[in-house]
Design an enzyme around this catalytic site. Structure first.
Site, short mmCIF file in Angstrom:
data_model
loop_
_atom_site.label_atom_id
_atom_site.label_comp_id
_atom_site.label_asym_id
_atom_site.label_seq_id
_atom_site.Cartn_x
_atom_site.Cartn_y
_atom_site.Cartn_z
N ASP A 33 11.84 54.42 -57.43
CA ASP A 33 12.11 55.77 -57.92
C ASP A 33 10.96 56.68 -57.47
O ASP A 33 9.79 56.37 -57.69
CB ASP A 33 12.22 55.75 -59.45
CG ASP A 33 12.73 57.07 -60.01
OD1 ASP A 33 13.85 57.09 -60.53
OD2 ASP A 33 12.01 58.08 -59.91
N ASP A 133 16.89 60.16 -55.78
CA ASP A 133 15.52 59.68 -55.58
C ASP A 133 15.33 58.23 -56.00
O ASP A 133 14.21 57.82 -56.29
CB ASP A 133 14.52 60.59 -56.30
CG ASP A 133 14.46 60.33 -57.79
OD1 ASP A 133 15.48 59.87 -58.36
OD2 ASP A 133 13.39 60.55 -58.38
N GLU A 134 16.42 57.46 -56.07
CA GLU A 134 16.21 56.08 -56.51
C GLU A 134 17.24 55.12 -55.93
O GLU A 134 18.33 55.54 -55.53
CB GLU A 134 16.21 55.99 -58.02
CG GLU A 134 17.52 56.37 -58.66
CD GLU A 134 17.35 56.50 -60.17
OE1 GLU A 134 17.46 55.46 -60.84
OE2 GLU A 134 17.10 57.61 -60.66
#
Ligand code: DCP
Ligand code: CA
Ligand code: CA
Length: 390
Positions: A33, A133-134
């Site tokens: 993340d 974002d992960e």
């Protein structure tokens, strides 16, 4: 063909993912993340922001300050600002602390996200992006189930993202998705948490049960009524007790989650529609020859991927990421599908010649992508066609 075979085995036996049929390798699952993603991207673009509270906002447009905070950097979080907070409130909390308020630019973050996912996809066995974002990843095969190797691979993933995008991230490694995600949360910002199979139980035991994925406020209070507060207490609860309260399915899930034995596999996306490779250049340059030379290995890699997947392609794209981090691309599409390396090289050379003329800035990173993939089947590749018959 190796890749395809490995992938099939993974699908057949999601619990081990052992290479070449070796059964029962301990699974090695990661969760990555990016830290304060949108705000960190803004800091990278404008380093003078470092040290100031930064909030990235979505303005609704009704009044000058109506809207919400999309995310805040850690400096701003220190003043109690968080995602989803009204901008007006955030500004009040940051009054007198020289805050920087930035309008959200989703396209910009998405382009960077795509580049990172592409890079990650090249470093792990299976990548499952789960948000901008992960992502979860599986590195059971490439580490042979060895958690020290996993730790080194995670370090190199972090280093790669720092090198290519100058961004920090947090990674958790464990034997299940839930364990890995708890690990990355715990590592924020910039950390790495390795939870080996041996340490899983002691890692999980003290955590609040509400930290487990899928355990919301309702479940939390139901668990509290049963006298269960921590993950360790949950893990020790008898299955019939949990099933009576939560039903067979969810009760079973809770127990698996609490013991780190949830078996959900890391799922790759659909079949790739393209293959690509992006590299950070040894130095910023405008010279297309220099770019092509440094992409040589990358093009071989793409060609290898193409061969092992039994595909051919129609389109080559040159990707240039300039010193201002903007991305410029140029493509060439062939009339018939091709599976050789030489046309990739030649097309990329011509495309980078053109890109360098119009880019107006130096290249910082460069890449090649092939798309328009088709199954080769019985279509003959150029090299086979030219090879003398035996
Ligand atoms: N985001 C958003 N609105 C929210 C939550 C998040 O627009 N309510 C966006 C902005 C974030 C990005 O999604 O940068 C990723 O969300 P995360 O929850 O991962 O939060 P951050 O990356 O900002 O911070 P952290 O360091 O805690 O991961
Ligand atoms: Ca994040
Ligand atoms: Ca996230």
């Amino acid at each position: 063909m190796d890749e395809i075979q490995d992938h099939t085995r993974r699908l057949q036996n999601p619990l081990n993912g052992g290479p070449r049929g070796i059964p029962f390798l301990p699974r090695v699952i990661g969760h990555i993340d990016l830290d304060y993603f949108y705000a960190q991207v803004e800091e990278v673009e404008n380093p003078s922001l470092k040290g100031r509270p930064v909030i990235v906002c979505v303005f609704s447009g009704r009044t000058e300050d109506s809207g919400v905070v999309s995310t805040a950097n850690y400096k701003a979080r220190g003043f109690g600002v968080h995602s989803g907070m009204p901008i007006i409130q955030a500004k009040k909390r940051l009054e007198g602390h020289d805050p920087k308020v930035i309008r959200m630019d989703h396209e910009k973050y998405e382009a960077i996200s795509n580049r990172i996912m592409e890079e990650l996809g090249q470093m792990v066995d299976v990548l499952e992006p789960t948000g901008i974002d992960e992502a979860f990843f599986d590195i059971t095969n490439s580490t042979g189930g060895d958690y020290s190797r996993a730790s080194r691979l995670a370090e190199s993933i972090k280093a790669a993202i720092t090198k290519s995008e100058n961004l920090t991230c947090s990674i958790g490694i464990g034997r299940s998705k839930i364990v890995a995600k708890l690990g990355s949360d715990m590592a924020k910002p910039g950390g790495l948490t390795i939870i080996s199979p041996e340490t899983t139980e002691s890692f999980l035991a003290p955590l609040d049960a509400s930290k487990l994925y899928g355990v919301g406020p309702k479940t939390t209070s139901a668990l509290e009524e049963m006298g269960i507060r921590t993950v360790g207490e949950l893990a020790k609860t008898s299955p019939p007790d949990l099933e009576r309260r939560f039903g067979r399915k969810f009760g079973g899930y809770l127990l698996a989650a609490a013991t780190g034995t949830d078996a959900d596999p890391v799922a790759a996306g659909l079949e790739p529609a393209q293959f690509s490779r992006i590299v950070t250049l040894r130095r910023d340059t405008r010279d297309p020859k220099e770019v092509i030379e440094q992409l040589s290995g990358g093009m071989q890699y793409i060609h290898g991927k193409l061969e092992s997947s039994g595909k051919s392609f129609k389109t080559v794209t040159a990707i240039g990421i300039l010193t201002d981090l903007s991305t410029k691309t140029k493509s060439k599409t062939f009339e018939t599908a091709i599976s050789d390396l030489t046309p990739i090289r030649e097309a990329a050379s011509a495309l980078f010649d053109e890109l360098s003329k119009t880019a107006g800035k130096e290249f910082r990173r460069a890449g090649v992508r092939i798309s328009g993939l088709e199954d080769v089947e019985d279509q003959t590749s150029l090299s086979e066609f030219l090879r003398p018959a035996r």
